[in-house]
Design a protein around this motif. Structure first.
Motif, mmCIF file in Angstrom:
data_model
loop_
_atom_site.group_PDB
_atom_site.id
_atom_site.type_symbol
_atom_site.label_atom_id
_atom_site.label_comp_id
_atom_site.label_asym_id
_atom_site.label_seq_id
_atom_site.Cartn_x
_atom_site.Cartn_y
_atom_site.Cartn_z
ATOM 1 N N ASN A 132 0.853 -1.198 0.000
ATOM 2 C CA ASN A 132 0.000 0.000 0.000
ATOM 3 C C ASN A 132 0.890 1.250 0.000
ATOM 4 N N ASP A 133 0.256 2.410 -0.067
ATOM 5 C CA ASP A 133 1.024 3.650 -0.201
ATOM 6 C C ASP A 133 1.930 3.899 1.007
ATOM 7 N N VAL A 134 1.467 3.536 2.201
ATOM 8 C CA VAL A 134 2.286 3.750 3.404
ATOM 9 C C VAL A 134 3.565 2.909 3.309
ATOM 10 N N ASN A 135 3.405 1.635 2.922
ATOM 11 C CA ASN A 135 4.581 0.759 2.789
ATOM 12 C C ASN A 135 5.501 1.219 1.665
ATOM 13 N N ARG A 136 4.881 1.647 0.575
ATOM 14 C CA ARG A 136 5.697 2.127 -0.559
ATOM 15 C C ARG A 136 6.570 3.299 -0.111
ATOM 16 N N ALA A 137 5.964 4.243 0.601
ATOM 17 C CA ALA A 137 6.715 5.427 1.065
ATOM 18 C C ALA A 137 7.829 4.986 2.019
ATOM 19 N N ALA A 138 7.538 4.022 2.901
ATOM 20 C CA ALA A 138 8.553 3.546 3.853
ATOM 21 C C ALA A 138 9.696 2.850 3.120
ATOM 22 N N ARG A 139 9.371 2.080 2.093
ATOM 23 C CA ARG A 139 10.409 1.381 1.331
ATOM 24 C C ARG A 139 11.321 2.385 0.614
ATOM 25 N N VAL A 140 10.707 3.399 0.013
ATOM 26 C CA VAL A 140 11.500 4.410 -0.709
ATOM 27 C C VAL A 140 12.412 5.142 0.275
ATOM 28 N N LYS A 141 11.878 5.451 1.452
ATOM 29 C CA LYS A 141 12.665 6.143 2.480
ATOM 30 C C LYS A 141 13.881 5.307 2.891
ATOM 31 N N LEU A 142 13.718 3.988 2.841
ATOM 32 C CA LEU A 142 14.824 3.083 3.210
ATOM 33 C C LEU A 142 15.775 2.815 2.043
ATOM 34 N N GLY A 143 15.495 3.446 0.905
ATOM 35 C CA GLY A 143 16.369 3.256 -0.254
ATOM 36 C C GLY A 143 16.005 2.040 -1.080
ATOM 37 N N GLU A 145 13.215 -0.122 -3.699
ATOM 38 C CA GLU A 145 12.219 0.199 -4.725
ATOM 39 C C GLU A 145 10.835 0.171 -4.086
ATOM 40 N N ALA A 146 9.937 0.979 -4.608
ATOM 41 C CA ALA A 146 8.592 1.066 -4.014
ATOM 42 C C ALA A 146 7.890 -0.285 -3.992
ATOM 43 N N GLU A 147 8.080 -1.087 -5.041
ATOM 44 C CA GLU A 147 7.434 -2.404 -5.116
ATOM 45 C C GLU A 147 8.453 -3.513 -4.860
ATOM 46 N N PRO A 148 8.093 -4.526 -4.081
ATOM 47 C CA PRO A 148 9.009 -5.642 -3.855
ATOM 48 C C PRO A 148 9.116 -6.532 -5.096
ATOM 49 N N GLU A 149 10.052 -7.484 -5.033
ATOM 50 C CA GLU A 149 10.309 -8.362 -6.192
ATOM 51 C C GLU A 149 9.245 -9.459 -6.272
ATOM 52 N N THR A 150 8.025 -9.032 -6.422
ATOM 53 C CA THR A 150 6.913 -9.992 -6.455
ATOM 54 C C THR A 150 5.993 -9.635 -7.604
ATOM 55 N N THR A 151 4.767 -10.121 -7.535
ATOM 56 C CA THR A 151 3.813 -9.776 -8.608
ATOM 57 C C THR A 151 3.507 -8.293 -8.656
ATOM 58 N N HIS A 152 3.829 -7.557 -7.573
ATOM 59 C CA HIS A 152 3.659 -6.108 -7.646
ATOM 60 C C HIS A 152 4.585 -5.535 -8.709
ATOM 61 N N LYS A 153 5.789 -6.079 -8.742
ATOM 62 C CA LYS A 153 6.757 -5.575 -9.730
ATOM 63 C C LYS A 153 6.651 -6.325 -11.060
ATOM 64 N N TYR A 154 6.229 -7.583 -10.983
ATOM 65 C CA TYR A 154 6.143 -8.404 -12.199
ATOM 66 C C TYR A 154 4.706 -8.924 -12.384
ATOM 67 N N PRO A 155 3.768 -8.041 -12.701
ATOM 68 C CA PRO A 155 2.357 -8.470 -12.829
ATOM 69 C C PRO A 155 2.142 -9.521 -13.913
ATOM 70 N N GLU A 156 3.139 -9.689 -14.794
ATOM 71 C CA GLU A 156 2.976 -10.684 -15.853
ATOM 72 C C GLU A 156 2.892 -12.115 -15.311
#
Ligand code: SF4
Ligand code: SF4
Length: 183
Positions: A132-143, A145-156
Motif C-alpha cells: 500500500n502507499d504507506v509501505n511504498r513510502a517507507a520502502r522508498v525512504k529506506l532506499g 524500490e517502491a514495489e518488492p520483487e513480487t507480482t507487484h513488480k512483475y504483474p505478468e
C-alpha cells in the motif's frame, strides 16, 4: 470432549470412521499413532494465545469426530509454522493433519470470511497482504524500490497464479460463499 478423549474406541452417531481415513489420505500422515504426549501443543505459538490445541485435533481425527473438528473455529488458528511437526516424537506431522481438515472443511463451505477475502486478494494482486502507499513510502525512504520483487513488480506472473487457483475453483468458491453471507 474430555470424555471422548478417554476412550480409544469411542464411537457414537457423531463419529465417522471414514473421517480418519480421509485425514490420513489427504495429510499423508499417521494420526492413529498419536499417544497424546502433548509435545505438539507445547510447541505451538497459537496455544498460549487462544483456545486452540493441536493435540485435540489429532485426537478428534482418531475418534472420527468429523463435525466437531470441521465446525470448530479453532481449526483456522494454526499458523502452519511446523514447530509441532519438527518435534512430534511419532513423526505424525500434526500441521498436515490440520491442513487436511481445512481442505475437508472447504468442501462443506466452512471457511472463515477473512480466509476467503485473502483468496480474493491473492487472485487480484498475487498477495494476501498487498503493498500500500504507506509501505511504498517507507520502502522508498529506506532506499528500496517502491514495489518488492513480487507480482507487484512483475504483474505478468499473475495469470500463472490465477491459473493454479482457477484449477481448484478457489476464487469462484470464495466469491460464492462470501455472497451467500456469514459462515
Ligand atoms: S506431539 Fe505427536 S504424538 Fe505427541 S500429542 Fe502431538 S501429535 Fe500426538
Ligand atoms: S504448525 Fe500450527 S499447530 Fe503446529 S505448532 Fe505451528 S501453529 Fe501450532
Amino acid at each position: 470432549m474430555e470424555e471422548k478423549f478417554q476412550d480409544r474406541y469411542f464411537h457414537t452417531t457423531d463419529s465417522n470412521p471414514e473421517f480418519l481415513k480421509d485425514v490420513e489420505k489427504l495429510s499423508r500422515s499417521i494420526p492413529h499413532m498419536c499417544f497424546q504426549c502433548g509435545t505438539c501443543t507445547g510447541s505451538c505459538p497459537s496455544a498460549p494465545r487462544s483456545s486452540y490445541r493441536i493435540r485435540k485435533f489429532v485426537r478428534r481425527a482418531v475418534l472420527g469426530l468429523e463435525k466437531e473438528s470441521l465446525t470448530d473455529p479453532d481449526l483456522w488458528l494454526c499458523t502452519t509454522c511446523y514447530s509441532c511437526t519438527d518435534r512430534c516424537p511419532r513423526d505424525i506431522a500434526p500441521t498436515d493433519v490440520i491442513m487436511a481438515m481445512r481442505n475437508l472443511a472447504f468442501k462443506w463451505d466452512i471457511v472463515p470470511r477473512n480466509f476467503l477475502k485473502t483468496i480474493q486478494l491473492i487472485y487480484n494482486t498475487g498477495h494476501g497482504v498487498p503493498n500500500n502507499d504507506v509501505n511504498r513510502a517507507a520502502r522508498v525512504k529506506l532506499g528500496l524500490e517502491a514495489e518488492p520483487e513480487t507480482t507487484h513488480k512483475y504483474p505478468e506472473y499473475l495469470p500463472g497464479i490465477r491459473k493454479i487457483m482457477d484449477h481448484y475453483h478457489m476464487k469462484e468458491n470464495a466469491d460464492r460463499i462470501l455472497s451467500e453471507g456469514e459462515h
